[in-house]
Motif scaffolding. Structure first.
Motif, PDB file in Angstrom:
ATOM      1  N   PRO A 198       0.800  -1.126   0.202  1.00  0.00           N
ATOM      2  CA  PRO A 198      -0.146  -0.019  -0.121  1.00  0.00           C
ATOM      3  C   PRO A 198       0.771   1.169  -0.089  1.00  0.00           C
ATOM      4  O   PRO A 198       1.768   1.458   0.802  1.00  0.00           O
ATOM      5  N   ILE A 199       0.409   2.290  -0.750  1.00  0.00           N
ATOM      6  CA  ILE A 199       1.520   3.587  -0.705  1.00  0.00           C
ATOM      7  C   ILE A 199       1.674   4.105   0.596  1.00  0.00           C
ATOM      8  O   ILE A 199       2.551   4.518   0.610  1.00  0.00           O
ATOM      9  N   LEU A 225       4.690   0.320  -8.172  1.00  0.00           N
ATOM     10  CA  LEU A 225       4.516   1.881  -8.630  1.00  0.00           C
ATOM     11  C   LEU A 225       4.567   2.043 -10.030  1.00  0.00           C
ATOM     12  O   LEU A 225       5.038   3.320 -10.381  1.00  0.00           O
ATOM     13  N   GLN A 226       4.182   0.913 -10.902  1.00  0.00           N
ATOM     14  CA  GLN A 226       4.334   1.313 -11.832  1.00  0.00           C
ATOM     15  C   GLN A 226       3.234   2.037 -12.671  1.00  0.00           C
ATOM     16  O   GLN A 226       3.373   2.805 -13.916  1.00  0.00           O
ATOM     17  N   ALA A 227       1.879   2.093 -12.327  1.00  0.00           N
ATOM     18  CA  ALA A 227       0.893   2.823 -12.569  1.00  0.00           C
ATOM     19  C   ALA A 227       1.315   4.252 -12.445  1.00  0.00           C
ATOM     20  O   ALA A 227       1.501   4.572 -10.972  1.00  0.00           O
ATOM     21  N   GLU A 228       1.216   5.125 -13.170  1.00  0.00           N
ATOM     22  CA  GLU A 228       1.602   6.667 -13.057  1.00  0.00           C
ATOM     23  C   GLU A 228       0.672   7.277 -12.109  1.00  0.00           C
ATOM     24  O   GLU A 228       1.363   8.031 -11.432  1.00  0.00           O
ATOM     25  N   ALA A 229      -0.597   6.990 -11.958  1.00  0.00           N
ATOM     26  CA  ALA A 229      -1.279   7.513 -10.919  1.00  0.00           C
ATOM     27  C   ALA A 229      -0.673   7.096  -9.434  1.00  0.00           C
ATOM     28  O   ALA A 229      -0.819   7.840  -8.469  1.00  0.00           O
ATOM     29  N   ARG A 230      -0.348   5.745  -9.385  1.00  0.00           N
ATOM     30  CA  ARG A 230       0.244   5.646  -8.049  1.00  0.00           C
ATOM     31  C   ARG A 230       1.489   6.162  -7.729  1.00  0.00           C
ATOM     32  O   ARG A 230       1.734   6.470  -6.536  1.00  0.00           O
ATOM     33  N   MET A 231       2.214   6.369  -8.973  1.00  0.00           N
ATOM     34  CA  MET A 231       3.467   7.083  -8.614  1.00  0.00           C
ATOM     35  C   MET A 231       3.258   8.590  -8.326  1.00  0.00           C
ATOM     36  O   MET A 231       3.991   9.157  -7.227  1.00  0.00           O
ATOM     37  N   ALA A 232       2.257   9.306  -8.890  1.00  0.00           N
ATOM     38  CA  ALA A 232       2.010  10.459  -8.453  1.00  0.00           C
ATOM     39  C   ALA A 232       1.278  10.535  -6.997  1.00  0.00           C
ATOM     40  O   ALA A 232       1.667  11.574  -6.214  1.00  0.00           O
ATOM     41  N   GLU A 233       0.501   9.642  -6.550  1.00  0.00           N
ATOM     42  CA  GLU A 233      -0.077   9.519  -5.179  1.00  0.00           C
ATOM     43  C   GLU A 233       1.043   9.237  -3.957  1.00  0.00           C
ATOM     44  O   GLU A 233       1.231   9.936  -3.202  1.00  0.00           O
ATOM     45  N   PHE A 234       2.151   8.655  -4.657  1.00  0.00           N
ATOM     46  CA  PHE A 234       3.400   8.168  -3.799  1.00  0.00           C
ATOM     47  C   PHE A 234       3.947   9.347  -3.373  1.00  0.00           C
ATOM     48  O   PHE A 234       4.356   9.954  -2.443  1.00  0.00           O
ATOM     49  N   ASP A 255       3.071  12.546  -3.939  1.00  0.00           N
ATOM     50  CA  ASP A 255       2.344  13.651  -3.070  1.00  0.00           C
ATOM     51  C   ASP A 255       2.449  13.307  -1.519  1.00  0.00           C
ATOM     52  O   ASP A 255       2.603  14.294  -0.856  1.00  0.00           O
ATOM     53  N   ARG A 256       2.093  12.053  -1.337  1.00  0.00           N
ATOM     54  CA  ARG A 256       1.880  11.778   0.047  1.00  0.00           C
ATOM     55  C   ARG A 256       3.493  11.932   0.716  1.00  0.00           C
ATOM     56  O   ARG A 256       3.591  12.410   1.898  1.00  0.00           O
ATOM     57  N   LEU A 276       7.659  14.626   4.348  1.00  0.00           N
ATOM     58  CA  LEU A 276       8.938  15.267   4.311  1.00  0.00           C
ATOM     59  C   LEU A 276       8.858  16.406   4.766  1.00  0.00           C
ATOM     60  O   LEU A 276       9.712  16.949   5.467  1.00  0.00           O
ATOM     61  N   ASP A 277       8.145  17.358   3.859  1.00  0.00           N
ATOM     62  CA  ASP A 277       8.084  18.680   4.471  1.00  0.00           C
ATOM     63  C   ASP A 277       7.556  19.051   5.878  1.00  0.00           C
ATOM     64  O   ASP A 277       8.032  19.942   6.559  1.00  0.00           O
ATOM     65  N   ARG A 278       6.446  18.225   6.081  1.00  0.00           N
ATOM     66  CA  ARG A 278       6.016  18.553   7.821  1.00  0.00           C
ATOM     67  C   ARG A 278       7.236  17.961   8.460  1.00  0.00           C
ATOM     68  O   ARG A 278       6.873  18.759   9.701  1.00  0.00           O
ATOM     69  N   GLU A 279       7.930  17.112   8.329  1.00  0.00           N
ATOM     70  CA  GLU A 279       9.032  16.757   9.194  1.00  0.00           C
ATOM     71  C   GLU A 279      10.182  17.520   9.191  1.00  0.00           C
ATOM     72  O   GLU A 279      11.256  17.153   9.914  1.00  0.00           O
ATOM     73  N   GLY A 280      10.300  18.542   8.228  1.00  0.00           N
ATOM     74  CA  GLY A 280      11.563  19.109   7.928  1.00  0.00           C
ATOM     75  C   GLY A 280      12.817  18.007   7.379  1.00  0.00           C
ATOM     76  O   GLY A 280      13.930  18.586   7.731  1.00  0.00           O
ATOM     77  N   LEU A 281      12.484  17.045   6.672  1.00  0.00           N
ATOM     78  CA  LEU A 281      13.330  16.329   6.142  1.00  0.00           C
ATOM     79  C   LEU A 281      13.633  16.628   4.769  1.00  0.00           C
ATOM     80  O   LEU A 281      12.763  17.191   3.986  1.00  0.00           O
TER      81      LEU A 281
END
Length: 420
Positions: A165-166, A205-214, A216-217, A222-227
């Motif tokens: 799962p993503i 992660l082959q499906a481009e929609a799943r890659m985009a979701e990955f 995004d999430r 990472l931004d929230r955790e300052g990484l």
């Protein structure tokens, strides 16, 4: 050993860039040098390949990346016999021997739970494989690696064939990156760059929609955790170990996607691809090669065996390496679906040869193979330098990549972009 020790003196000032030297390069390939160059990463799967890569980088006057999997290089020595520290020492010594001033970046490839064959064969539980990966990441940082590929896209605790799962991939990627950053800062090591994603079909992660979701999430967390945000995203651009083409249009779509996140697409399995010159045009920022170089090394040794036979010299290398590959069982990893379960000898001759050539990298350090290779070199010594012959074959192939990726003289071009 720190991450900048393998940089040429003129590039050492970039060791403290926000993502190190690698991040600086990616900034250029996203900006003023966009769609002109693709960086080359070589899997250091043998001493001959590693030496040849350094020799090629010197001739090309270009940066060189090494991308070492946990199967190849790990705290247990992997199948090369190298730990991250001893690989770094070997590369540093070779650079001195060659007088190489080109930047060299050591990198971890597919660092994640169950990405090491031994962990899979022994069905290690998640916590055990995770702890082993975390120790490996620490060793890579201590050895001066400048790029870490974090890849938790395998989960043996799920039913076979079930994509991870993503949210779980994101959670585990963040955990690996957080650990690396915490350890790096505690050790006061220079910044490193990160690579995420996978090209493996089983990674989900082959499906481009799943890659985009990955993405995004992942970027949100990472931004929230300052990484730090990764600079490379590995994507499925249609390449496989036993194919010769890649999907240019798909690569362009993935390039457009990942550039929105400030990253570049990274292509794996670049071995044997026909139109390498299209990689820069597609926006591919980096490309890994490895198993194909083992095949080049094997073919060079085949030529030496043929020369020995022509001279009626007694050699055993051909039989020894074939037997070692078969006994290793690792050839089964590369079987096609219709070949599963068949004995090695029942496969077509051309497939047997391909599996031996590709699987040779797993057994170069096998004692019997080492001995047979040494004997081959010794009997041919009065007529030729066999070791140099093998490296020259590998280097010639690597120069094809440097030329196709527009990397000849790239170090000189980079000088113009150095900070004042």
């Amino acid at each position: 050993m720190q991450a900048h020790v393998l940089l040429a003196p003129s590039f050492e000032q970039l060791a403290d860039h926000r993502h190190g030297f690698v991040g600086w390069l990616v900034d250029l390939l996203r900006g003023p040098l966009a769609y002109r160059h693709t960086l080359l990463a070589v899997c250091p799967n043998s001493e001959a390949v590693t030496r040849a890569a350094l020799e090629a980088a010197r001739e090309a006057n270009a940066p060189l990346f090494f991308a070492a999997t946990l199967n190849q290089v790990d705290l247990d020595g992997g199948y090369t016999g190298w730990t991250p520290a001893t690989l770094a020492r070997f590369v540093a010594d070779e650079r001195i021997r060659l007088g190489l001033r080109a930047p060299v970046v050591l990198g971890l490839d597919h660092g994640g739970p169950w990405k090491k064959d031994w962990h899979v064969r022994n069905r290690l539980p998640y916590e055990a494989t995770l702890q082993a990966v975390l120790r490996a990441i620490e060793a890579c940082l201590d050895a001066g690696y400048g790029l870490l590929h974090l890849d938790p896209t395998v989960d043996l605790e799920l039913p076979p064939g079930t994509p991870v799962p993503i949210p779980r991939i994101v959670e585990r990627t963040v955990a690996l990156l957080q650990h690396a950053e915490t350890y790096r800062q505690q050790r006061r090591l220079p910044p490193v760059a990160y690579e995420v994603g996978t090209e493996e079909v089983g990674g989900g992660l082959q499906a481009e929609a799943r890659m985009a979701e990955f993405l995004d999430r992942l970027w949100t967390v990472l931004d929230r955790e300052g990484l730090p945000r990764p600079v490379f995203v590995v994507g499925d651009i249609g390449t496989r170990l036993d194919t010769h083409t890649f999907d240019f249009e798909r690569a362009r779509r993935l390039d457009a996607l990942v550039r929105r996140y400030g990253a570049l697409i990274k292509g794996h399995y670049t071995d044997g691809v026909d139109r390498l010159d299209l990689y820069p045009q597609a926006g591919i920022g980096g490309a890994n090669v490895g198993p194909g170089l083992a095949a080049i090394e094997f073919e060079a040794l085949e030529a030496l065996v043929a020369e020995a036979h022509r001279r009626k010299l007694p050699v055993t290398f051909d039989r020894t390496i074939r037997q070692a590959v078969i006994e290793s069982g690792r050839w089964q990893k590369w079987l096609r679906p219709e070949e599963k379960g068949r004995p090695f000898e029942a496969l077509p001759p051309e497939r047997q040869r391909w599996l031996v050539a590709t699987g040779s990298r797993y057994v170069w350090t096998h004692p019997a193979v080492r001995q047979a290779r040494h004997q081959l070199y010794q009997v041919l010594a009065p007529w030729l330098d066999a070791d140099a012959f093998v490296r020259a074959r590998i280097k010639a192939r690597l120069m094809d990549y440097f030329r196709a990726f527009n990397l000849i003289g790239f170090n000189e071009r980079l000088q113009a972009f150095l900070p004042n």
